[in-house]
Motif scaffolding. Structure first.
Motif, PDB file in Angstrom:
ATOM      1  N   VAL A  61       0.857  -1.185   0.000  1.00 28.78           N
ATOM      2  CA  VAL A  61       0.000   0.000   0.000  1.00 28.78           C
ATOM      3  C   VAL A  61       0.893   1.234   0.000  1.00 28.78           C
ATOM      4  N   VAL A  62       0.588   2.179  -0.881  1.00 27.39           N
ATOM      5  CA  VAL A  62       1.296   3.459  -0.926  1.00 27.39           C
ATOM      6  C   VAL A  62       0.321   4.551  -0.504  1.00 27.39           C
ATOM      7  N   LEU A  63       0.715   5.342   0.478  1.00 32.87           N
ATOM      8  CA  LEU A  63      -0.049   6.524   0.852  1.00 32.87           C
ATOM      9  C   LEU A  63       0.719   7.762   0.418  1.00 32.87           C
ATOM     10  N   ALA A  64       0.018   8.674  -0.242  1.00 30.91           N
ATOM     11  CA  ALA A  64       0.603   9.949  -0.640  1.00 30.91           C
ATOM     12  C   ALA A  64      -0.209  11.044   0.021  1.00 30.91           C
ATOM     13  N   LEU A  65       0.365  11.671   1.034  1.00 33.05           N
ATOM     14  CA  LEU A  65      -0.363  12.654   1.839  1.00 33.05           C
ATOM     15  C   LEU A  65       0.040  14.064   1.457  1.00 33.05           C
ATOM     16  N   PHE A  66      -0.968  14.897   1.237  1.00 30.91           N
ATOM     17  CA  PHE A  66      -0.735  16.303   0.933  1.00 30.91           C
ATOM     18  C   PHE A  66      -0.241  17.025   2.181  1.00 30.91           C
ATOM     19  N   ASN A  67       0.757  17.893   2.025  1.00 31.77           N
ATOM     20  CA  ASN A  67       1.155  18.805   3.098  1.00 31.77           C
ATOM     21  C   ASN A  67       1.892  19.995   2.490  1.00 31.77           C
TER      22      ASN A  67
END
Length: 360
Positions: A61-67
């Motif tokens: 699983v890849v999570l790409a979180l905006f910040n």
């Protein structure tokens, strides 16, 4: 005081004991039936924890979180600790800070446009921000950035300082002066935004490409999700980078754009939503013979459509309803038909009609 069953209720219990007529049979029945759904929610949450763990045990699983730092990416490999990718180079934040500096000046001055000469509440914050801009200009030579980037940043900062000095020395400003200033920095701001985007995109392309190569065949089974607020969902950089390596066929199937009310969220919340989507697909197949009905679609069923049509007919108006489309879709999760919109579609197009004076 004596209760209806004959037992005495101590006085200290009176504040927490019901003091009124007993509930009717109808109210008791309503509570009994509502309890069924409350229990279902608890059972669902318990099962979801197990489902989510099963997903982690089987597929990457890849999570790409905006910040505000250009994003964060985390790779969860089955049976291993999460791997956090290196952050975007700090030059991205530096370039974006300068590009946003014009907006900061606007935010200081805009509330007092009605009579800036009489209302001097803007003066102190503008003087403080001027000092910060001057310090940034003096430190510019020490930055590790390309020469063209440094020159563009220099132009914005000098333009900022000239305008702030004019406001402070005159003791006020007009809307026309503020507009001329902001429009004057537009070409440089657009250039800086492009430079920052190149740093961000180049970084994440390398990260995702490396993960794809390391995972090999498992990449084709991996899930990925990124978060977005409503204002950022139509042109999402992290999602678009992931598409380059997962393919269009993964959109809506293994790659998700999850809309949240905040700009930033936590990996735990993202994993929870991803687990719900994947787990509910099996539920949809078991109950309704469709894998994508429960986990992917906010269902406007025929019952609701018919009710809306009937209610609008009562009002003498035609119902506005979305077309029926398949539950499973690999399309982009945002508007893609130019014929259904109006106005500019690029940042550069948006400012074409604005009078902009040259900036050196």
């Amino acid at each position: 005081m004596t209760a209806s069953n004959g037992s005495a209720v101590p006085d200290f219990m009176r504040p927490v004991v019901a003091d009124g007529p007993p509930a009717s049979a109808r109210v008791v029945a309503e509570h009994t039936f509502l309890a069924l759904n409350e229990s279902m929610k608890q059972l669902y949450e318990t099962s979801l924890t197990t489902f989510t763990q099963n997903i982690h045990d089987q597929v990457p699983v890849v999570l790409a979180l905006f910040n505000g730092a250009g994003g964060q990416m985390i790779l969860y490999r089955p049976g291993q600790q999460p791997e956090c990718a290196p952050p975007v180079p700090i030059s991205y934040q530096i370039e974006k800070s300068v590009a946003h500096s014009t907006m900061a000046i606007y935010e200081i001055l805009a509330p007092y446009l009605d009579d800036a000469y009489a209302n001097q509440l803007w003066r102190a914050p503008l003087a403080m921000y001027r000092t910060q801009n001057q310090s940034a200009l003096e430190c510019l030579a020490a930055l590790d950035v390309p020469d063209d980037t440094r020159a563009t940043m220099h132009g914005v900062l000098e333009h900022n300082l000239a305008f702030m000095d004019a406001c402070l020395s005159k003791g006020g400003y007009t809307y026309a002066e503020l507009e001329n200033y902001t429009r004057g920095t537009t070409p440089l701001s657009i250039t800086l935004i492009g430079m920052a985007s190149a740093v961000q995109v180049g970084h994440w392309m390398r990260v995702v490409e490396n993960w794809r190569n390391e995972l090999g065949a498992d990449w084709e089974r991996s899930y990925a999700a990124t978060n977005t607020s409503h204002v950022a969902r139509r042109n999402h950089i992290l999602y678009t980078v992931l598409v380059q390596f997962m393919g269009a066929e993964a959109m809506g199937e293994r790659l998700f754009l999850l809309e949240t009310p905040e700009f930033e969220t936590t990996p735990e919340k993202m994993l929870d939503v991803l687990g719900r989507i994947v787990a509910d697909r099996s539920l949809g197949m078991v109950f309704f013979c469709d894998f994508y009905l429960m986990g992917d679609v906010e269902l406007l069923g025929d019952g609701a459509r018919t009710a809306i049509e009937r209610e609008m007919a009562k009002r003498g108006r035609e119902a506005l309803l979305p077309p029926r489309v398949p539950f499973h879709c690999n399309d982009w999760p945002w508007a893609t038909d130019p014929a259904k919109g109006t106005g500019p579609a690029r940042l550069e197009d948006a400012v074409l009609g604005c009078p902009v004076r040259p900036v050196g």
